[in-house]
Design a protein around this motif. Sequence first.
Motif, mmCIF file in Angstrom:
data_model
loop_
_atom_site.group_PDB
_atom_site.id
_atom_site.type_symbol
_atom_site.label_atom_id
_atom_site.label_comp_id
_atom_site.label_asym_id
_atom_site.label_seq_id
_atom_site.Cartn_x
_atom_site.Cartn_y
_atom_site.Cartn_z
ATOM 1 N N UNK A 154 6.997 5.625 5.102
ATOM 2 C CA UNK A 154 7.023 6.453 3.897
ATOM 3 C C UNK A 154 6.243 7.750 4.171
ATOM 4 N N UNK A 155 6.280 8.686 3.239
ATOM 5 C CA UNK A 155 5.432 9.876 3.404
ATOM 6 C C UNK A 155 3.950 9.529 3.581
ATOM 7 N N UNK A 156 3.468 8.504 2.877
ATOM 8 C CA UNK A 156 2.073 8.068 3.063
ATOM 9 C C UNK A 156 1.858 7.547 4.481
ATOM 10 N N UNK A 157 2.848 6.875 5.043
ATOM 11 C CA UNK A 157 2.757 6.414 6.425
ATOM 12 C C UNK A 157 2.750 7.567 7.400
ATOM 13 N N UNK A 158 3.580 8.561 7.159
ATOM 14 C CA UNK A 158 3.581 9.756 8.020
ATOM 15 C C UNK A 158 2.232 10.458 7.989
ATOM 16 N N UNK A 159 1.544 10.377 6.852
ATOM 17 C CA UNK A 159 0.217 10.993 6.756
ATOM 18 C C UNK A 159 -0.807 10.307 7.653
ATOM 19 N N UNK A 160 -0.504 9.105 8.144
ATOM 20 C CA UNK A 160 -1.406 8.437 9.093
ATOM 21 C C UNK A 160 -1.204 8.924 10.526
ATOM 22 N N UNK A 179 0.816 -1.219 0.000
ATOM 23 C CA UNK A 179 0.000 0.000 0.000
ATOM 24 C C UNK A 179 0.850 1.270 0.000
ATOM 25 N N UNK A 180 2.172 1.126 0.151
ATOM 26 C CA UNK A 180 3.042 2.301 0.138
ATOM 27 C C UNK A 180 3.125 3.036 1.462
ATOM 28 N N UNK A 181 2.710 2.394 2.543
ATOM 29 C CA UNK A 181 2.751 3.004 3.873
ATOM 30 C C UNK A 181 4.104 2.756 4.529
ATOM 31 N N UNK A 182 4.667 1.594 4.264
ATOM 32 C CA UNK A 182 6.015 1.253 4.716
ATOM 33 C C UNK A 182 6.861 0.888 3.503
ATOM 34 N N UNK A 183 8.160 1.099 3.628
ATOM 35 C CA UNK A 183 9.121 0.663 2.618
ATOM 36 C C UNK A 183 9.968 -0.442 3.227
ATOM 37 N N UNK A 184 10.134 -1.529 2.513
ATOM 38 C CA UNK A 184 10.949 -2.662 2.962
ATOM 39 C C UNK A 184 12.352 -2.472 2.397
ATOM 40 N N UNK A 185 13.353 -2.442 3.297
ATOM 41 C CA UNK A 185 14.729 -2.186 2.871
ATOM 42 C C UNK A 185 15.662 -3.228 3.472
#
Length: 161
Positions: free
Chosen positions: A83-89, A63-69
């Motif tokens: 991610x920025x989308x996660x920060x938006x939560x 969903x683009x909320x977390x990035x796997x690295x």
Amino acid sequence: MLPRTYEGQICSIARSLEVVGERWTLLIVRDALRGTRRFEDFRGNLGIAHNVLSDRLGKLVEAGILERRLYQTRPERYEYLVTPAGLDLWPVIMSMLLWGDRHRAPEGPPLVVLHRGCGGRLQPGLTCSGCGRPLGPLDCDMESGPGAQPAGDTVRPASPA
């Protein structure tokens, strides 16, 4: 088993719930926003089953909320970054935290969110009780409150991926 989609609902809340509405998902996001990155740390913090955590992390990455690295090659190990989308939560999580503190925490808040700039507390409207400034995820520190068991240390929120 209940379906994960809300077909026929033309509603942004329903669409959001399709991503973050499963059990454990918002708690994983909460911990990621507090700086948790590694699989075993999520498991240790949450007491969640391995397969459930793996499933939820995969969906949050998709969903683009977390990035796997990748952080280790032998054996391969990954960390999960907000991610920025996660920060938006963050406003959603903090609003739920404040609601829970007010209505579901008879011993007091388990977690206190403090403005790094002045030490004031996060209050409804996501502003600082001390200086009145609007607060975001990179403006705050979190520490154990009076309802916490056991007491923990101050935690800084995660930086975006």
